[in-house]
Design a protein around this motif. Structure first.
Motif, PDB file in Angstrom:
ATOM      1  N   ASP A 292     -58.436 -17.891 -44.088  1.00 54.65           N
ATOM      2  CA  ASP A 292     -59.544 -17.707 -43.164  1.00 54.65           C
ATOM      3  C   ASP A 292     -60.350 -16.463 -43.566  1.00 54.65           C
ATOM      4  OD1 ASP A 292     -61.224 -17.787 -41.070  1.00 54.65           O
ATOM      5  OD2 ASP A 292     -59.702 -17.534 -39.508  1.00 54.65           O
ATOM      6  N   SER A 293     -61.672 -16.644 -43.686  1.00 54.34           N
ATOM      7  CA  SER A 293     -62.532 -15.533 -44.114  1.00 54.34           C
ATOM      8  C   SER A 293     -63.324 -14.975 -42.948  1.00 54.34           C
ATOM      9  CB  SER A 293     -63.498 -16.030 -45.173  1.00 54.34           C
ATOM     10  OG  SER A 293     -64.379 -16.959 -44.578  1.00 54.34           O
ATOM     11  N   GLY A 294     -63.170 -15.570 -41.783  1.00 52.84           N
ATOM     12  CA  GLY A 294     -63.989 -15.181 -40.643  1.00 52.84           C
ATOM     13  C   GLY A 294     -65.276 -15.985 -40.576  1.00 52.84           C
ATOM     14  N   ASP A 295     -65.549 -16.784 -41.632  1.00 52.11           N
ATOM     15  CA  ASP A 295     -66.732 -17.629 -41.685  1.00 52.11           C
ATOM     16  C   ASP A 295     -66.270 -19.087 -41.615  1.00 52.11           C
ATOM     17  OD1 ASP A 295     -69.837 -17.561 -42.922  1.00 52.11           O
ATOM     18  OD2 ASP A 295     -68.705 -19.378 -43.351  1.00 52.11           O
ATOM     19  N   GLU A 296     -66.986 -19.881 -40.838  1.00 53.29           N
ATOM     20  CA  GLU A 296     -66.518 -21.252 -40.615  1.00 53.29           C
ATOM     21  C   GLU A 296     -66.591 -22.116 -41.878  1.00 53.29           C
ATOM     22  OE1 GLU A 296     -67.355 -24.826 -37.588  1.00 53.29           O
ATOM     23  OE2 GLU A 296     -68.218 -22.893 -37.008  1.00 53.29           O
TER      24      GLU A 296
ATOM     25  N   GLY B 247     -52.476 -21.641 -39.999  1.00 52.21           N
ATOM     26  CA  GLY B 247     -52.335 -20.582 -39.009  1.00 52.21           C
ATOM     27  C   GLY B 247     -51.316 -19.519 -39.392  1.00 52.21           C
ATOM     28  N   GLU B 248     -50.508 -19.826 -40.407  1.00 43.88           N
ATOM     29  CA  GLU B 248     -49.472 -18.883 -40.840  1.00 43.88           C
ATOM     30  C   GLU B 248     -50.112 -17.673 -41.541  1.00 43.88           C
ATOM     31  OE1 GLU B 248     -45.738 -19.149 -44.017  1.00 43.88           O
ATOM     32  OE2 GLU B 248     -46.995 -20.877 -43.624  1.00 43.88           O
ATOM     33  N   GLN B 249     -49.506 -16.505 -41.364  1.00 42.93           N
ATOM     34  CA  GLN B 249     -49.997 -15.291 -42.025  1.00 42.93           C
ATOM     35  C   GLN B 249     -49.337 -15.193 -43.402  1.00 42.93           C
ATOM     36  OE1 GLN B 249     -52.269 -13.269 -40.551  1.00 42.93           O
ATOM     37  NE2 GLN B 249     -52.342 -11.763 -42.211  1.00 42.93           N
ATOM     38  N   VAL B 250     -50.136 -15.097 -44.465  1.00 42.61           N
ATOM     39  CA  VAL B 250     -49.557 -15.018 -45.809  1.00 42.61           C
ATOM     40  C   VAL B 250     -50.245 -13.932 -46.643  1.00 42.61           C
ATOM     41  CG1 VAL B 250     -48.747 -17.405 -46.023  1.00 42.61           C
ATOM     42  CG2 VAL B 250     -51.099 -16.842 -46.614  1.00 42.61           C
ATOM     43  N   THR B 251     -49.599 -13.567 -47.741  1.00 43.77           N
ATOM     44  CA  THR B 251     -50.170 -12.605 -48.685  1.00 43.77           C
ATOM     45  C   THR B 251     -50.010 -13.152 -50.100  1.00 43.77           C
ATOM     46  OG1 THR B 251     -49.575 -10.786 -47.210  1.00 43.77           O
ATOM     47  CG2 THR B 251     -50.060 -10.214 -49.492  1.00 43.77           C
TER      48      THR B 251
ATOM     49  N   VAL C  43     -49.832 -15.661 -56.771  1.00 41.67           N
ATOM     50  CA  VAL C  43     -48.395 -15.623 -56.525  1.00 41.67           C
ATOM     51  C   VAL C  43     -48.210 -15.046 -55.122  1.00 41.67           C
ATOM     52  CG1 VAL C  43     -46.238 -14.492 -57.239  1.00 41.67           C
ATOM     53  CG2 VAL C  43     -47.831 -15.317 -58.974  1.00 41.67           C
ATOM     54  N   GLU C  44     -47.325 -15.655 -54.344  1.00 41.50           N
ATOM     55  CA  GLU C  44     -47.111 -15.152 -52.995  1.00 41.50           C
ATOM     56  C   GLU C  44     -46.364 -13.821 -53.036  1.00 41.50           C
ATOM     57  OE1 GLU C  44     -44.788 -17.561 -50.291  1.00 41.50           O
ATOM     58  OE2 GLU C  44     -45.706 -16.605 -48.560  1.00 41.50           O
ATOM     59  N   VAL C  45     -46.770 -12.914 -52.157  1.00 38.10           N
ATOM     60  CA  VAL C  45     -46.089 -11.626 -52.031  1.00 38.10           C
ATOM     61  C   VAL C  45     -45.333 -11.659 -50.710  1.00 38.10           C
ATOM     62  CG1 VAL C  45     -46.386  -9.116 -51.915  1.00 38.10           C
ATOM     63  CG2 VAL C  45     -47.984 -10.508 -53.253  1.00 38.10           C
ATOM     64  N   GLN C  46     -44.027 -11.445 -50.802  1.00 42.92           N
ATOM     65  CA  GLN C  46     -43.227 -11.525 -49.569  1.00 42.92           C
ATOM     66  C   GLN C  46     -42.942 -10.166 -48.952  1.00 42.92           C
ATOM     67  OE1 GLN C  46     -41.327 -14.381 -51.416  1.00 42.92           O
ATOM     68  NE2 GLN C  46     -41.854 -15.964 -49.961  1.00 42.92           N
TER      69      GLN C  46
ATOM     70  N   SER D 130     -54.375 -10.678 -47.763  1.00 46.29           N
ATOM     71  CA  SER D 130     -53.584 -11.191 -46.652  1.00 46.29           C
ATOM     72  C   SER D 130     -54.517 -11.906 -45.696  1.00 46.29           C
ATOM     73  CB  SER D 130     -52.900 -10.057 -45.897  1.00 46.29           C
ATOM     74  OG  SER D 130     -52.105  -9.325 -46.793  1.00 46.29           O
ATOM     75  N   GLY D 131     -54.013 -12.982 -45.120  1.00 49.75           N
ATOM     76  CA  GLY D 131     -54.831 -13.692 -44.145  1.00 49.75           C
ATOM     77  C   GLY D 131     -54.107 -14.878 -43.565  1.00 49.75           C
ATOM     78  N   LYS D 132     -54.844 -15.570 -42.706  1.00 51.18           N
ATOM     79  CA  LYS D 132     -54.298 -16.749 -42.035  1.00 51.18           C
ATOM     80  C   LYS D 132     -54.618 -17.993 -42.835  1.00 51.18           C
ATOM     81  CE  LYS D 132     -55.493 -16.332 -37.566  1.00 51.18           C
ATOM     82  NZ  LYS D 132     -55.978 -16.752 -36.291  1.00 51.18           N
ATOM     83  N   VAL D 133     -53.641 -18.867 -43.013  1.00 49.19           N
ATOM     84  CA  VAL D 133     -53.865 -20.109 -43.763  1.00 49.19           C
ATOM     85  C   VAL D 133     -54.797 -21.013 -42.964  1.00 49.19           C
ATOM     86  CG1 VAL D 133     -52.795 -22.181 -44.722  1.00 49.19           C
ATOM     87  CG2 VAL D 133     -51.607 -19.981 -44.878  1.00 49.19           C
ATOM     88  N   LYS D 134     -55.912 -21.406 -43.624  1.00 49.35           N
ATOM     89  CA  LYS D 134     -56.879 -22.302 -42.982  1.00 49.35           C
ATOM     90  C   LYS D 134     -56.514 -23.748 -43.334  1.00 49.35           C
ATOM     91  CE  LYS D 134     -61.916 -22.140 -42.496  1.00 49.35           C
ATOM     92  NZ  LYS D 134     -63.102 -21.570 -43.176  1.00 49.35           N
TER      93      LYS D 134
END
Lengths: 184, 137
Positions: B86-90, B112-116, B134-137, B68-72
């Motif tokens: 986003d991995s926390g690393d630029e 910026g969207e949160q996805v899994t 595959v996206e997990v909803q 899970s994370g934020k779409v970069k």
């Protein structure tokens, strides 16, 4: 102290001004083809990374073996487990040079032939290789392509005798990269 | 008697041939149905590879990893869509290349969207790369 800041600012400026010479991708395509009368096998990977430094021709590639995708699941399994041992050797890489980088103007539209020399690492074995390729620059977009042959035995990959007729001794590798300018 | 042996041999041969045929045509893993072996944040997955690549390889390669994370950003190349989290690393991220063999429920991912996603972990180059996601909803 002030001198130190000035120096570090100058070196920063130097790095930034040089950065226009570097190109990279993280969506490079690498495919390979094994062609025998018994069977045609191909696999594709579109997540190769590559960096090209146009100032000196330094060129690097890296690719994850497990990201190669085959049509048949069984082939993918054999490829990873038996031939490439991808849990032990998860990456293949190339480090080398475009030797005629001086004849290539990546800022100007056109087609340029390239010769590439360096070290290719597959299955934990590193060998010197030399090949040719082509840069196509069109509308500011840079596409680099090359195909070359690799002898499976050179990289200590043993093919069991039962499938020896199905897997080529020499596989063709195709590289197709769209480079982007590296902005820092 | 001879006939029974002959029939026996034929039946065995047929079973062998059918098994070989199905093994040869064994399907790829059904990623939509696959259960995640490991579930974690994209930042944690990247941090594990940063800290000790070999240990992370041993732990995550060939596993169905759910991140899970934020779409970069989202890239498309020849119809293949990759979503970088986003991995926390630029400089780096966790790249999820969408599965070719199933139809994604959507592809309109926004920055910026949160996805899994769940996918097969293949290792790290600049980014940690997951394929067949595959996206997990």
């Amino acid at each position: 102290m002030k001198k130190g800041i000035l120096l570090s600012l100058m070196s920063l400026f130097f790095v930034v001004s040089m950065s226009g010479q570097k190109y990279f991708t993280r969506d490079g395509k690498i495919s390979f083809f094994s062609d025998t009368p018994m069977e045609k096998i191909e696999a594709h990977n579109s997540k190769a990374t590559s960096v090209l430094d146009a100032s000196n021709g330094n060129l690097e590639f890296a690719v994850l073996i497990k990201a190669f995708q085959f049509e048949k699941a069984l082939m993918q399994e054999h490829f990873n487990e038996n031939y490439m041992e991808s849990s032990k050797f998860p990456k293949s890489s190339f480090k080398g040079k475009v030797t005629n980088i001086k004849d290539i103007n990546l800022k100007k539209d056109g087609e340029y032939n390239a010769t590439v020399k360096g070290q290719l690492t597959i299955h934990g074995v590193t060998k010197d290789v030399e090949t040719t390729g082509k840069f196509v620059v069109a509308g500011g977009k840079i596409n680099a392509k090359s195909t070359f042959d690799v002898a499976v035995a050179d990289y200590n990959i043993t093919i069991p005798s039962v499938v020896r007729e199905n897997i080529a001794k020499t596989v063709k590798i195709a590289v197709d990269i769209k480079f982007e300018e590296l902005k820092q | 008697m001879k006939k029974t042996i002959l029939i026996g041999v034929l039946v065995l041969g047929a079973i062998g041939a059918i098994t070989a045929y199905f093994m040869y045509n064994k399907p790829h893993k059904d990623m939509e149905a696959a259960d995640a072996d490991i579930t974690l944040e994209a930042t944690a997955l990247f941090a594990a590879f940063q800290a000790d690549e070999q240990a992370a390889n041993a732990q995550y390669l060939d596993k169905v990893v759910q991140v899970s994370g934020k779409v970069k950003h989202v890239t498309e190349e020849d119809g293949k869509i990759s979503v970088t989290l986003d991995s926390g690393d630029e400089m780096s991220g966790v790249v999820c290349q969408l599965d070719d063999l199933s139809t994604p429920s959507r592809t309109d991912f926004k920055e910026g969207e949160q996805v899994t996603f769940k996918g097969m972990c293949t290792g790290v180059l600049l980014d940690v790369v997951l394929v067949r996601c595959v996206e997990v909803q």
